[in-house]
Design an enzyme around this catalytic site. Structure first.
Site, PDB file in Angstrom:
ATOM      1  CB  SER A   1      -0.912   0.015   1.237  1.00 35.82           C
ATOM      2  OG  SER A   1      -1.793  -1.067   1.179  1.00 35.82           O
TER       3      SER A   1
ATOM      4  NE  ARG B   1      -1.086   1.642  -4.619  1.00 32.64           N
ATOM      5  CZ  ARG B   1      -0.044   1.169  -5.288  1.00 32.64           C
ATOM      6  NH1 ARG B   1       0.707   0.223  -4.774  1.00 32.64           N
ATOM      7  NH2 ARG B   1       0.245   1.648  -6.490  1.00 32.64           N
TER       8      ARG B   1
ATOM      9  CB  SER C   1       1.484  -3.400  -5.921  1.00 35.09           C
ATOM     10  OG  SER C   1       2.745  -3.122  -5.384  1.00 35.09           O
TER      11      SER C   1
ATOM     12  CG  HIS D   1       2.683  -5.380   6.565  1.00 29.96           C
ATOM     13  ND1 HIS D   1       2.506  -4.174   5.936  1.00 29.96           N
ATOM     14  CD2 HIS D   1       3.779  -5.952   5.983  1.00 29.96           C
ATOM     15  CE1 HIS D   1       3.457  -4.018   5.027  1.00 29.96           C
ATOM     16  NE2 HIS D   1       4.242  -5.078   5.041  1.00 29.96           N
TER      17      HIS D   1
ATOM     18  CD1 TRP E   1       6.078   8.731  -0.732  1.00 31.88           C
ATOM     19  CD2 TRP E   1       4.015   8.159  -1.391  1.00 31.88           C
ATOM     20  NE1 TRP E   1       5.495   9.848  -1.259  1.00 31.88           N
ATOM     21  CE2 TRP E   1       4.233   9.521  -1.675  1.00 31.88           C
ATOM     22  CE3 TRP E   1       2.791   7.580  -1.727  1.00 31.88           C
ATOM     23  CZ2 TRP E   1       3.245  10.320  -2.281  1.00 31.88           C
ATOM     24  CZ3 TRP E   1       1.818   8.367  -2.328  1.00 31.88           C
ATOM     25  CH2 TRP E   1       2.048   9.724  -2.607  1.00 31.88           C
TER      26      TRP E   1
HETATM   27  P1  A3P Z   1       3.566  -0.463  -7.356  1.00 29.38           P
HETATM   28  O1  A3P Z   1       3.979  -1.897  -7.331  1.00 29.38           O
HETATM   29  O2  A3P Z   1       2.138  -0.270  -7.746  1.00 29.38           O
HETATM   30  O3  A3P Z   1       4.478   0.403  -8.151  1.00 29.38           O
HETATM   31  P2  A3P Z   1       4.951  -1.156  -0.052  1.00 29.38           P
HETATM   32  O4  A3P Z   1       5.955  -0.086   0.169  1.00 29.38           O
HETATM   33  O5  A3P Z   1       3.834  -1.110   0.928  1.00 29.38           O
HETATM   34  O6  A3P Z   1       5.587  -2.475  -0.232  1.00 29.38           O
HETATM   35  O7  A3P Z   1       4.248  -0.767  -1.418  1.00 29.38           O
HETATM   36  C1  A3P Z   1       4.990  -0.754  -2.606  1.00 29.38           C
HETATM   37  C2  A3P Z   1       4.264   0.113  -3.594  1.00 29.38           C
HETATM   38  O8  A3P Z   1       4.512   1.498  -3.278  1.00 29.38           O
HETATM   39  C3  A3P Z   1       4.777  -0.122  -4.996  1.00 29.38           C
HETATM   40  O9  A3P Z   1       3.661   0.098  -5.859  1.00 29.38           O
HETATM   41  C4  A3P Z   1       5.821   0.972  -5.114  1.00 29.38           C
HETATM   42  O10 A3P Z   1       6.191   1.299  -6.425  1.00 29.38           O
HETATM   43  C5  A3P Z   1       5.111   2.121  -4.419  1.00 29.38           C
HETATM   44  N1  A3P Z   1       6.031   3.160  -3.963  1.00 29.38           N
HETATM   45  C6  A3P Z   1       7.254   3.009  -3.413  1.00 29.38           C
HETATM   46  N2  A3P Z   1       7.790   4.212  -3.143  1.00 29.38           N
HETATM   47  C7  A3P Z   1       6.904   5.141  -3.540  1.00 29.38           C
HETATM   48  C8  A3P Z   1       6.893   6.584  -3.540  1.00 29.38           C
HETATM   49  N3  A3P Z   1       7.913   7.285  -3.086  1.00 29.38           N
HETATM   50  N4  A3P Z   1       5.802   7.197  -4.024  1.00 29.38           N
HETATM   51  C9  A3P Z   1       4.750   6.492  -4.496  1.00 29.38           C
HETATM   52  N5  A3P Z   1       4.703   5.128  -4.533  1.00 29.38           N
HETATM   53  C10 A3P Z   1       5.761   4.469  -4.063  1.00 29.38           C
END
Ligand code: A3P
Length: 341
Positions: free
Chosen positions: A75, A160, A168, A138, A79
């Site tokens: 989610s 998300r 993802s 989590h 970030w």
């Molecule tokens: P996608 O696979 O859709 O690109 P988590 O950090 O909870 O494991 O989630 C990973 C998801 O957050 C991935 O999504 C990743 O690309 C996205 N993500 C990682 N860093 C990010 C950032 N700085 N801004 C927006 N999305 C980000």
């Protein structure tokens, strides 16, 4: 922080006999993200995290000053962590000297059940961390250790839309399984299973609803954010986060554009290109940091799922979320998978 980095070189502990027996007594299903998931307190867990969840529940003592970052897997914890870290540490470190330039945020802000509580020897690290401690999980709201619920610690939950979460996770999970799938499933087969709420830490709707409902009851304690809203207006949410975390931006900082600078620094584009995220590897799992940065977009599911698959899922979400007031944004990108593909 150095202690946190050290713990990664310690191997995982073996689960106790008691934990193993409990695991074997739980309902088990075949899944699409892990070969099997076990239902514990209403949520599906891979066996490799079970031991850590139990230890987290038994041993974690929250402090009133703690900040807990809670997310359903995929989610956007990758970030949220740099955002919160940068907001909280902005007085002591400029962006040019940010520890995030050389250390992956998952090492600065560890997942409690995955990184700390799977290794007994590391429990004490938590006592040595500077205050306020920023930690991540989590685990579902209803399964959190009692001291998190009962103390005055703050929780930030990042939600998300579950279709982007699914896609993802679909891309991510082959890299993190401890045992390969005997018969790998197709995306459509995996989607069927996901519609039944089966995925690690799922059902996703119960996870999101648990934190949503709690945030309505305890708005001073739990900040509920949405990935899609943050993408639309990051600066607004950076300000909101700083207010909630008790370190609001001064007028001077606002005038100097600090909020925009932090938003840009933590953006997907900037984070992805950092050397530490391009080539870094997490010890001892061997996971490449770059797998946490795929495309970071809203609506990528439209490139993978047909309109009828998404309609079905969105209807299911409406039923599950009911009158809760929680609404999902499933914005679409221009590319849509055709029904016949
Ligand atoms: P996608 O696979 O859709 O690109 P988590 O950090 O909870 O494991 O989630 C990973 C998801 O957050 C991935 O999504 C990743 O690309 C996205 N993500 C990682 N860093 C990010 C950032 N700085 N801004 C927006 N999305 C980000």
């Amino acid at each position: 922080m150095e202690k946190l980095l050290e713990f990664q070189n310690l191997g995982k502990d073996q689960p106790s006999k008691e934990d193993q027996e409990l695991l074997l007594s739980l309902p088990r299903v075949k899944s699409w993200d892990y070969p099997f998931l076990y239902q514990y307190q209403g949520f599906w867990l891979p066996s490799q995290f079970f031991h850590g969840v139990i230890n987290f529940q038994k041993h974690f003592q929250a402090k009133d000053s703690d900040i807990i970052l809670a997310t359903f897997p995929k989610s956007g914890a990758t970030w949220l962590k740099p955002l919160v870290f940068t907001i909280m540490n902005r007085a002591s470190s400029t962006l040019e000297h940010s520890p995030l330039l050389s250390t992956f945020s998952h090492n600065l802000i560890p997942f409690l059940e995955i990184m700390i509580y799977t290794r007994y020897k590391t429990f004490s690290i938590l006592d040595d961390l500077p205050t306020p401690r920023i930690l991540a999980t989590h685990v579902a709201y209803t399964s959190l250790p009692p001291s998190i619920i009962n103390s005055n610690c703050r929780i930030v939950y990042l939600c998300r839309n579950p279709l982007d979460v699914f896609i993802s996770h679909w891309h991510f999970s082959p890299s993190v399984r401890d045992v390969p799938m005997e018969t790998p499933l197709s995306l459509d087969e995996a989607f069927e299973i996901c519609c039944q709420g089966v995925q690690s830490f799922g059902p996703v709707w119960d996870h999101e609803l648990g934190y949503w409902n709690a945030s309505l009851e305890k708005s001073h304690k739990i900040l509920f954010l949405k990935f899609e809203d943050m993408k639309e207006n990051t600066a607004f949410h950076v300000k909101k986060l700083a207010d909630f975390l008790g370190c609001p931006f001064t007028e001077e900082e606002e005038t100097q554009g600090v909020i925009q600078e932090i938003s840009k620094f933590c953006s997907f584009e900037n984070m992805k290109k950092l050397q530490v995220h391009q080539t870094g590897i997490q010890a001892p799992t061997g996971l490449q940091n770059k797998i946490f940065f795929r495309n970071g977009k809203v609506g990528d599911w439209t490139n993978h799922l047909t309109p009828s698959m998404s309609e079905r899922f969105q209807k299911l979400m409406e039923e599950k979320l009911g009158e809760s007031g929680l609404m999902m944004t499933f914005s679409q990108s221009s590319e849509v998978r055709k029904e016949t593909e």
